[in-house]
Write a protein that holds these residues in place. Sequence first.
Motif, PDB file in Angstrom:
ATOM      1  N   PRO A 101       0.757  -1.243   0.016  1.00 17.69           N
ATOM      2  CA  PRO A 101       0.041   0.113   0.091  1.00 17.69           C
ATOM      3  C   PRO A 101       0.883   1.283  -0.023  1.00 17.69           C
ATOM      4  O   PRO A 101       0.273   2.420  -0.109  1.00 17.69           O
ATOM      5  CB  PRO A 101      -0.843  -0.123   1.316  1.00 17.69           C
ATOM      6  CG  PRO A 101      -0.021  -1.064   2.106  1.00 17.69           C
ATOM      7  CD  PRO A 101       0.568  -2.072   1.354  1.00 17.69           C
ATOM      8  N   GLU A 102       2.265   1.256   0.424  1.00 15.12           N
ATOM      9  CA  GLU A 102       2.933   2.418   0.391  1.00 15.12           C
ATOM     10  C   GLU A 102       3.832   2.444  -0.628  1.00 15.12           C
ATOM     11  O   GLU A 102       5.090   3.380  -0.801  1.00 15.12           O
ATOM     12  CB  GLU A 102       3.618   2.473   2.043  1.00 15.12           C
ATOM     13  CG  GLU A 102       2.706   2.542   2.955  1.00 15.12           C
ATOM     14  CD  GLU A 102       2.107   4.070   3.082  1.00 15.12           C
ATOM     15  OE1 GLU A 102       1.693   4.709   1.969  1.00 15.12           O
ATOM     16  OE2 GLU A 102       1.579   4.203   4.256  1.00 15.12           O
ATOM     17  N   GLU A 103       3.854   1.676  -1.894  1.00 16.37           N
ATOM     18  CA  GLU A 103       4.611   1.548  -2.790  1.00 16.37           C
ATOM     19  C   GLU A 103       4.852   2.932  -3.675  1.00 16.37           C
ATOM     20  O   GLU A 103       6.071   3.206  -4.026  1.00 16.37           O
ATOM     21  CB  GLU A 103       4.360   0.361  -3.781  1.00 16.37           C
ATOM     22  CG  GLU A 103       5.165   0.352  -4.856  1.00 16.37           C
ATOM     23  CD  GLU A 103       6.454  -0.600  -4.620  1.00 16.37           C
ATOM     24  OE1 GLU A 103       7.496  -0.747  -5.403  1.00 16.37           O
ATOM     25  OE2 GLU A 103       6.631  -1.133  -3.549  1.00 16.37           O
ATOM     26  N   ASP A 104       3.802   3.553  -3.683  1.00 14.61           N
ATOM     27  CA  ASP A 104       3.689   4.883  -4.529  1.00 14.61           C
ATOM     28  C   ASP A 104       3.683   6.098  -3.814  1.00 14.61           C
ATOM     29  O   ASP A 104       3.135   7.037  -4.504  1.00 14.61           O
ATOM     30  CB  ASP A 104       2.671   4.858  -5.494  1.00 14.61           C
ATOM     31  CG  ASP A 104       2.756   3.689  -6.667  1.00 14.61           C
ATOM     32  OD1 ASP A 104       4.034   3.125  -7.124  1.00 14.61           O
ATOM     33  OD2 ASP A 104       1.880   3.008  -6.775  1.00 14.61           O
ATOM     34  N   ALA A 105       3.969   5.980  -2.681  1.00 11.49           N
ATOM     35  CA  ALA A 105       3.918   7.101  -1.783  1.00 11.49           C
ATOM     36  C   ALA A 105       4.959   8.221  -2.203  1.00 11.49           C
ATOM     37  O   ALA A 105       5.994   7.914  -2.640  1.00 11.49           O
ATOM     38  CB  ALA A 105       4.277   6.637  -0.295  1.00 11.49           C
ATOM     39  N   VAL A 106       4.482   9.546  -1.974  1.00 13.88           N
ATOM     40  CA  VAL A 106       5.377  10.602  -2.217  1.00 13.88           C
ATOM     41  C   VAL A 106       6.542  10.712  -1.838  1.00 13.88           C
ATOM     42  O   VAL A 106       7.634  11.121  -2.193  1.00 13.88           O
ATOM     43  CB  VAL A 106       4.457  11.878  -2.184  1.00 13.88           C
ATOM     44  CG1 VAL A 106       5.379  13.028  -2.422  1.00 13.88           C
ATOM     45  CG2 VAL A 106       3.190  11.943  -3.052  1.00 13.88           C
ATOM     46  N   ARG A 107       6.613  10.375  -0.428  1.00 12.66           N
ATOM     47  CA  ARG A 107       7.843  10.393   0.358  1.00 12.66           C
ATOM     48  C   ARG A 107       8.247   8.886   0.813  1.00 12.66           C
ATOM     49  O   ARG A 107       7.150   7.962   0.966  1.00 12.66           O
ATOM     50  CB  ARG A 107       7.738  10.972   1.632  1.00 12.66           C
ATOM     51  CG  ARG A 107       7.513  12.373   1.614  1.00 12.66           C
ATOM     52  CD  ARG A 107       7.190  13.013   3.016  1.00 12.66           C
ATOM     53  NE  ARG A 107       5.921  13.375   3.019  1.00 12.66           N
ATOM     54  CZ  ARG A 107       5.310  14.336   3.997  1.00 12.66           C
ATOM     55  NH1 ARG A 107       6.253  14.649   4.874  1.00 12.66           N
ATOM     56  NH2 ARG A 107       4.184  14.532   4.003  1.00 12.66           N
ATOM     57  N   PRO A 108       9.424   8.377   0.790  1.00 15.82           N
ATOM     58  CA  PRO A 108       9.782   6.911   0.861  1.00 15.82           C
ATOM     59  C   PRO A 108       9.146   6.619   2.215  1.00 15.82           C
ATOM     60  O   PRO A 108       9.688   7.129   3.488  1.00 15.82           O
ATOM     61  CB  PRO A 108      11.304   6.889   0.905  1.00 15.82           C
ATOM     62  CG  PRO A 108      11.642   8.027  -0.003  1.00 15.82           C
ATOM     63  CD  PRO A 108      10.597   9.158   0.347  1.00 15.82           C
TER      64      PRO A 108
END
Length: 303
Positions: A101-108
């Motif tokens: 779910p966090e693969e495409d987050a703006v921040r790592p």
Amino acid sequence: MTPPGDIAGASDVRCLRPDRLELGEGIRWTDRGVVLVDILAGRLLAADGDPGDPLRELARLPHPLGAVAPVAGTSDTWVAAAGTGFCLLTPGEAPRPLARPEEDAVRPLRMNDATADPSGRFWAGSMSYDADPDAGSLYRLDHDGTAVRVLDGITVPNGPAFTADGDVMYLADSARGVVRRHFVDPVTAAVGSSEVFVTVDDGSPDGMVVDVEGAVWIAVWGTGTVRRYLPDGRLDRTVRLPARQPAGVCLQGDLLHITTARVGLAHPGADDGALFTVRVDVPGRIASAYVVQEPVPSLREAS
């Protein structure tokens, strides 16, 4: 009961294993024994054998590993909060991804602490590598392998920890020094209202576990202490350690196991990063497993 403020079992605090972890967390007493992680090193470890033996490595990932829970109905497969989401780990095999779910987050972002609730769902927090304010979230991995964002606006999520009936979830935002009590429908897993349970002014609340009396043991980062809070939020007792950064706790019956960390310390002491054990007079329960009702392909392959 030990009077408030007294050191519980100080004469029995033990550090027997030779290991020193960079960021030891996610310690759990499971039906397969006690397991823990070295988060940033991506290592899943077992604390078995003789109490003085080195920790045994079960798996190593190329990215951070926050915590695991056993997968019900399997003998050696774990569900893990790792990297940007969730995967299955079986020693000796490549990890099998479930959701990111966090693969495409703006921040790592990376996954942090996690646990299974008494109904067999898996809950995990995410955070940015730099602990950016409000960047993290809390996710729930449902029985079919679907990841659902439950809460957002968290900086450094730790826990969660559930009561035995699953209708209360404790969740820390370590960066803010706050542990909140969230009310959860154990059937639907819907998260309802919440309230402040504990505010810590002298350190950061980190890993947690609930004992059989409903009290919450909290590792308080930066203070060298683990504290037991009664269900009404009153401080009941404190365990003091010769390590500055307690990070995770679990109860194996009446044995309280405590992980610590060396990360961020310019001059770590001899016991920073060690695994400690102290006997207490209120036991805990075995950790819940992740239960699959409608297996996705990766889970079928793991069973």
